[in-house]
Design a protein around this motif. Structure first.
Motif, PDB file in Angstrom:
ATOM      1  N   MET A  44       1.059  -1.180   0.345  1.00  0.00           N
ATOM      2  CA  MET A  44      -0.398  -0.266   0.176  1.00  0.00           C
ATOM      3  C   MET A  44       0.673   1.156   0.286  1.00  0.00           C
ATOM      4  O   MET A  44       1.976   1.287   0.990  1.00  0.00           O
ATOM      5  N   SER A  45       0.265   1.860  -0.929  1.00  0.00           N
ATOM      6  CA  SER A  45       1.201   3.612  -0.828  1.00  0.00           C
ATOM      7  C   SER A  45       0.398   4.356  -0.824  1.00  0.00           C
ATOM      8  O   SER A  45      -0.791   4.830  -0.751  1.00  0.00           O
ATOM      9  N   ASN A  46       0.663   5.968  -0.628  1.00  0.00           N
ATOM     10  CA  ASN A  46      -0.191   7.160  -0.863  1.00  0.00           C
ATOM     11  C   ASN A  46       0.001   7.425   0.538  1.00  0.00           C
ATOM     12  O   ASN A  46       0.104   8.987   0.842  1.00  0.00           O
ATOM     13  N   PHE A  47       0.259   6.761   1.682  1.00  0.00           N
ATOM     14  CA  PHE A  47      -0.092   7.457   3.270  1.00  0.00           C
ATOM     15  C   PHE A  47       0.425   6.830   4.370  1.00  0.00           C
ATOM     16  O   PHE A  47      -0.151   4.970   4.473  1.00  0.00           O
ATOM     17  N   PRO A  48       0.856   7.197   5.066  1.00  0.00           N
ATOM     18  CA  PRO A  48       1.817   6.054   5.867  1.00  0.00           C
ATOM     19  C   PRO A  48       0.378   5.997   7.162  1.00  0.00           C
ATOM     20  O   PRO A  48      -0.167   7.139   7.245  1.00  0.00           O
ATOM     21  N   THR A  49       0.481   5.133   8.268  1.00  0.00           N
ATOM     22  CA  THR A  49      -0.291   5.435   9.455  1.00  0.00           C
ATOM     23  C   THR A  49       0.532   5.691  10.475  1.00  0.00           C
ATOM     24  O   THR A  49       1.340   5.656  10.589  1.00  0.00           O
ATOM     25  N   VAL A  50       0.274   7.113  11.313  1.00  0.00           N
ATOM     26  CA  VAL A  50       0.791   8.157  12.503  1.00  0.00           C
ATOM     27  C   VAL A  50      -0.123   7.120  13.380  1.00  0.00           C
ATOM     28  O   VAL A  50      -1.029   7.186  13.879  1.00  0.00           O
ATOM     29  N   ILE A  51       1.349   7.197  14.258  1.00  0.00           N
ATOM     30  CA  ILE A  51       0.900   6.526  15.705  1.00  0.00           C
ATOM     31  C   ILE A  51       1.633   6.770  16.559  1.00  0.00           C
ATOM     32  O   ILE A  51       3.107   6.592  16.481  1.00  0.00           O
ATOM     33  N   CYS A  52       1.516   7.527  17.625  1.00  0.00           N
ATOM     34  CA  CYS A  52       2.349   8.080  18.561  1.00  0.00           C
ATOM     35  C   CYS A  52       2.409   7.423  19.908  1.00  0.00           C
ATOM     36  O   CYS A  52       1.310   6.338  19.898  1.00  0.00           O
TER      37      CYS A  52
END
Length: 266
Positions: free
Chosen positions: A1-9
């Motif tokens: 999957m491309s186009n955006f990464p999942t951001v987790i804090c």
């Protein structure tokens, strides 16, 4: 999957509650499953490369992060000087083909987060902005403190990396599913968008498998990709191309057009 990464804090109520260790566990677990990811470390105040806090970012790289960015009050470490850089400034430095960006710190951000606390009182302020994926820390062993919370949260016990990775992958799956058009048309060869999302998560197919996601126009609002139907895309694209034809010194056949609108802050 491309186009955006999942951001987790990964946030905590205080220093030295194990944020770096939790980040490393998540990174190592995702790397084992074949995901591409980077990390960001928030460092309060001014800092330099000689600061132990900055050197601590090497632990992220040792865990397997492909790119590590440290954010101080005045720098994006190893990238460039900038006045008051933000978390989003750091995120934009990562390639869009990354699957995840794991962030250490930035408790005031609006991104999904794991929270490390010792007791129920410490959650104040940490659960008000972003989705809480789970609680960990000493509170995971204290039923009396968990009972004091006004909400029920997933609780991850120490060294339970399997649960961490499952939660992270489920979040990624949901984000991929929300990114797809939701038509359940079957044009991709799968039964519905849910099945397509699962195969994208497992990297068995690319986004090009969906004929509705290969259009020439994309819209992004505050970091979120917005799906636009083919008919509407065509109207917007032709309107913009027509407007450009009236401007001087603009190519008649541009390969790529980017329009960015920054709303004035209140």
């Amino acid at each position: 999957m491309s186009n955006f990464p999942t951001v987790i804090c990964v946030c905590s109520a205080h220093r030295k509650q194990g944020k770096t260790q939790l980040v490393m566990r998540i990174v190592e677990g995702l790397i084992k499953e074949g995901f591409i990811l980077g990390t960001i470390k928030h460092i309060g105040g001014e800092s330099t490369f000689d600061n132990p806090k900055v050197k601590d970012t090497t632990r992220h790289a040792e865990a397997g992060a492909k790119l590590v960015v440290a954010v101080t009050q005045s720098e994006l470490i190893s990238i460039n000087k900038r006045e008051n850089p933000t978390l989003d400034d750091a995120i934009r430095k990562f390639p869009t083909d990354y699957d995840f960006i794991i962030v250490e710190g930035f408790k005031r951000s609006t991104y999904p987060r794991f929270i490390i606390i010792d007791n129920a009182e410490e959650i104040q302020g940490l659960n008000e902005t972003g989705q809480v994926l789970g609680l960990t820390g000493h509170i995971a062993q204290k039923k009396d403190e968990l009972d004091k919370l006004d909400k029920i949260y997933p609780v991850i016990k120490e060294k339970d990396t399997e649960s961490l990775i499952l939660i992270v992958k489920n979040l990624r799956h949901y984000q991929i599913l929300s990114y797809l058009p939701g038509t359940n048309c079957g044009d991709c060869g799968f039964q519905d968008c849910e099945e397509m999302a699962q195969n994208l998560l497992l990297k068995k197919v690319s986004i090009d498998k969906c004929p509705h996601m290969t259009a020439k126009l994309t819209l992004e609002v505050d970091g979120n990709q917005i799906y636009i139907k083919d008919f509407v895309q065509n109207i917007i694209r032709k309107s913009i191309e027509g407007m450009l034809q009236t401007l001087k010194n603009v190519s008649r056949n541009p390969r790529k057009i980017i329009i960015q609108i920054d709303s004035a802050e209140n």
